[in-house]
Design a protein around this motif. Structure first.
Motif, PDB file in Angstrom:
ATOM      1  N   THR A 341     100.707  41.789  12.317  1.00  0.00           N
ATOM      2  CA  THR A 341     100.925  40.844  13.317  1.00  0.00           C
ATOM      3  C   THR A 341      99.912  40.790  14.238  1.00  0.00           C
ATOM      4  O   THR A 341      99.660  39.707  14.650  1.00  0.00           O
ATOM      5  N   SER A 388     100.876  35.498  22.095  1.00  0.00           N
ATOM      6  CA  SER A 388     101.500  36.586  21.175  1.00  0.00           C
ATOM      7  C   SER A 388     100.819  37.780  21.500  1.00  0.00           C
ATOM      8  O   SER A 388     101.493  38.906  21.355  1.00  0.00           O
ATOM      9  N   THR A 395     107.048  34.766  18.888  1.00  0.00           N
ATOM     10  CA  THR A 395     105.623  35.097  18.409  1.00  0.00           C
ATOM     11  C   THR A 395     105.539  36.290  17.849  1.00  0.00           C
ATOM     12  O   THR A 395     106.363  37.289  17.854  1.00  0.00           O
ATOM     13  N   ALA A 396     104.364  36.652  16.857  1.00  0.00           N
ATOM     14  CA  ALA A 396     104.753  37.704  15.934  1.00  0.00           C
ATOM     15  C   ALA A 396     104.129  39.229  17.100  1.00  0.00           C
ATOM     16  O   ALA A 396     104.822  40.131  16.841  1.00  0.00           O
ATOM     17  N   VAL A 464     100.213  29.118  12.611  1.00  0.00           N
ATOM     18  CA  VAL A 464     101.374  29.253  12.017  1.00  0.00           C
ATOM     19  C   VAL A 464     101.941  30.366  11.480  1.00  0.00           C
ATOM     20  O   VAL A 464     103.095  30.762  11.637  1.00  0.00           O
ATOM     21  N   ILE A 465     101.199  31.431  11.003  1.00  0.00           N
ATOM     22  CA  ILE A 465     101.478  32.678  10.696  1.00  0.00           C
ATOM     23  C   ILE A 465     101.963  33.278  11.794  1.00  0.00           C
ATOM     24  O   ILE A 465     103.023  34.137  11.755  1.00  0.00           O
ATOM     25  N   LEU A 467     103.554  32.232  14.476  1.00  0.00           N
ATOM     26  CA  LEU A 467     104.822  31.531  14.858  1.00  0.00           C
ATOM     27  C   LEU A 467     106.098  31.895  14.025  1.00  0.00           C
ATOM     28  O   LEU A 467     107.027  32.419  14.106  1.00  0.00           O
ATOM     29  N   ILE A 468     105.429  31.806  12.345  1.00  0.00           N
ATOM     30  CA  ILE A 468     106.389  32.401  11.253  1.00  0.00           C
ATOM     31  C   ILE A 468     106.780  33.888  11.488  1.00  0.00           C
ATOM     32  O   ILE A 468     108.058  34.180  11.494  1.00  0.00           O
ATOM     33  N   LEU A 469     106.076  34.672  11.763  1.00  0.00           N
ATOM     34  CA  LEU A 469     106.222  36.167  11.704  1.00  0.00           C
ATOM     35  C   LEU A 469     107.066  36.425  12.959  1.00  0.00           C
ATOM     36  O   LEU A 469     107.850  37.278  12.947  1.00  0.00           O
ATOM     37  N   VAL A 471     109.397  34.239  14.207  1.00  0.00           N
ATOM     38  CA  VAL A 471     110.731  33.819  14.093  1.00  0.00           C
ATOM     39  C   VAL A 471     111.345  34.622  12.854  1.00  0.00           C
ATOM     40  O   VAL A 471     112.564  34.846  12.600  1.00  0.00           O
ATOM     41  N   TYR A 472     110.713  34.777  11.605  1.00  0.00           N
ATOM     42  CA  TYR A 472     111.221  35.391  10.497  1.00  0.00           C
ATOM     43  C   TYR A 472     110.233  36.419   9.765  1.00  0.00           C
ATOM     44  O   TYR A 472     109.419  36.238   8.840  1.00  0.00           O
ATOM     45  N   PRO A 473     110.309  37.603  10.407  1.00  0.00           N
ATOM     46  CA  PRO A 473     109.360  38.745   9.841  1.00  0.00           C
ATOM     47  C   PRO A 473     110.009  39.375   8.739  1.00  0.00           C
ATOM     48  O   PRO A 473     109.227  40.490   8.151  1.00  0.00           O
TER      49      PRO A 473
END
Length: 490
Positions: A341, A388, A395-396, A464-465, A467-469, A471-473
């Motif tokens: 992250t 982040s 955020t990651a 984008v990575i 934000l994705i991590l 929300v959905y790690p």
């Protein structure tokens, strides 16, 4: 083809690029840069498709090389950060050439490949000798990269400081290796773990050797009180090199720390209690000495340097939380997750700094004033990066810190947890101070700041990575699940 072939081929490509530039000085830097990027990308693809079992390695490497989940993860990590650093160097080339004696950048494209090979070898090291050789390959290459901007007094000063303190840390590390060998009669991590589980092993000798090794590695990962070189070196080094130091060098140091601590803190170890207490104290000190001074920085590059120290403290605290099973991750798995992250948000921050320098701006907070007016897209990307790094939810960075905080709470390390919370609160202050400056546009006379399409694309992917991590790690957790940390077969 084996994983070792990929690593050796990458180092060979770095040497070839150096020789090509030496015998063909008129070759364009873009050709060298694109060749290095293509070679690194190819290595990453090959890493995904080649056999991952120990039998695929050359016979002479099998006793010294391991290919478990953690090793493969860090190898991929090294290739990704190297790829991003090479691209950032190419983007910042017009600015970097102003500080070189001959306007050439060959070393900036070839040495990162050699550093990457060293980091990949460190990830698979099974003994202290292999660790030392690979670590010195990485460190010596960084000596050159840090002092690469020869026309900059800051870069030369950074190079001298890094060289002197790097040599000191190497001496301490070798001395510690000698003491551990004297106490256990072993160099391999597996052999050291077995010897430390033997009550007949001299506790004082082993403890002294282990402490020296941890101090030597503490220099490498910027842990307090061995962190004094970080702010000056990070500020003086070229921006792509600073990003490489902050992410790549830190990851290389922590994979070695993970391996060493697995041996020192193995079940029945005669020194486990003392080493765990040492980690908690050093980790707590590191998060505070990284975060609190960052509150008073006016240079964003120095601010990120102190932030890097603070993040090293969180990683040390994660390593102190042994047997963490809440997230089906070992302490080493949590460290790997945190670093995964940490990569996109740190590279995105340094990418913004590099692009601002390429557009003739400085690195102080005042240079960020009105950035949202100059280029709203870049301001948005840097906001995601800094938010982040501060640990904002969704955020990651928040997920990584959450894992560390919950691990400390599960073990009842309330003092260390308090230090971590104070450091996190300070992080919100100094990161959002910079974000506020970017969106302060009243009365600011600014000229537009332009970004290339490639810069926008890379920055967008990193954002984008993050934000994705955040929300959905789960996919990353699955890759690092401790239950899969055995030898990997394809």
């Amino acid at each position: 083809m084996s994983v070792f072939t990929i690593e050796a081929g990458l180092a060979l490509l770095g040497l070839v690029l150096l020789l090509v530039e030496a015998f063909k000085p008129d070759i364009s830097r873009r050709t060298l840069g694109l060749t290095a990027i293509a070679g690194t990308a190819l290595a990453f693809v090959l890493l995904l498709v080649v056999r991952h079992d120990a039998a695929s390695l050359p016979s002479f490497m099998q006793p010294w090389h391991q290919l478990d989940t953690l090793a493969l993860f860090y190898k991929g990590f090294a290739l990704v950060i190297t790829l991003l650093v090479l691209w950032l160097t190419l983007e910042c080339a017009p600015y970097l050439t102003r500080f070189t004696l001959d306007g050439k950048l060959a070393e900036m494209f070839s040495l990162p490949l050699i550093v990457c090979s060293g980091m990949m070898w460190m990830a698979s090291a099974r003994d202290l000798v292999t660790v030392f050789v690979a670590l010195e390959l990485v460190t010596v290459s960084f000596y050159v990269l840090v002092a690469f901007a020869r026309k900059s007094a800051f870069s030369l000063e950074a190079g001298v400081k890094y060289l002197i303190l790097g040599a000191l840390s190497t001496g301490i590390l070798v001395y510690g290796i000698a003491w551990i060998y004297g106490a256990t009669g072993m160099m391999s991590f597996e052999g050291i773990a077995k010897a430390l589980a033997n009550p007949a092993t001299s506790k004082s000798t082993a403890l002294f050797g282990a402490a020296l090794i941890l101090c030597g590695l503490g220099f490498k990962v910027a842990a307090a009180p061995f962190h004094m070189w970080v702010p000056d070196v990070y500020q003086g080094a070229p921006t792509p090199v600073t990003a490489f130091l902050s992410v790549g060098s830190k990851a290389a140091g922590f994979v070695v720390l993970t391996r060493a601590l697995d041996a020192f803190l193995s079940p029945g170890s005669v020194i486990s209690t003392e080493i765990q207490a040492f980690l908690l104290v050093i980790g707590s000190l590191t998060v505070l000495l990284g975060s609190l001074p960052a509150m008073f920085q006016t240079s964003v590059k120095r601010l990120l340097a102190y932030s890097s120290i603070s993040h090293a403290g969180y990683l040390l605290l994660a390593l102190a939380c042994r047997e963490t099973a809440r997230f089906e991750l070992s302490s080493g798995g949590i460290v790997a997750f945190y670093l995964a992250t940490y990569l996109p948000m740190t590279v995105l921050g340094f990418l913004g700094l590099g692009l601002m320098r390429a557009n003739g701006l400085g690195e102080d907070i005042k240079d960020f004033t009105g950035l949202a007016k100059r280029n709203p897209t870049l301001a948005l990307f840097m906001t995601v990066s800094f938010a982040s790094l501060a640990g904002l939810p969704l955020t990651a960075g928040f997920i990584g810190k959450l894992f560390v905080f919950l691990g400390l709470a599960d073990h009842g390390y309330w003092g260390a947890l308090s230090c971590a919370v104070i450091a996190a609160a300070a992080g919100f202050y100094y990161y959002f101070k910079t974000i506020l400056a970017m969106y302060t546009t009243e009365g600011v006379e600014t000229t537009a700041l332009t970004l290339s399409t490639a810069s926008k694309a890379v920055a967008g992917v990193l954002a984008v990575i993050i934000l994705i991590l955040g929300v959905y790690p789960k996919p990353l957790q699955k890759v690092l699940t401790s239950g899969e940390a055995a030898v990997v077969a394809k």
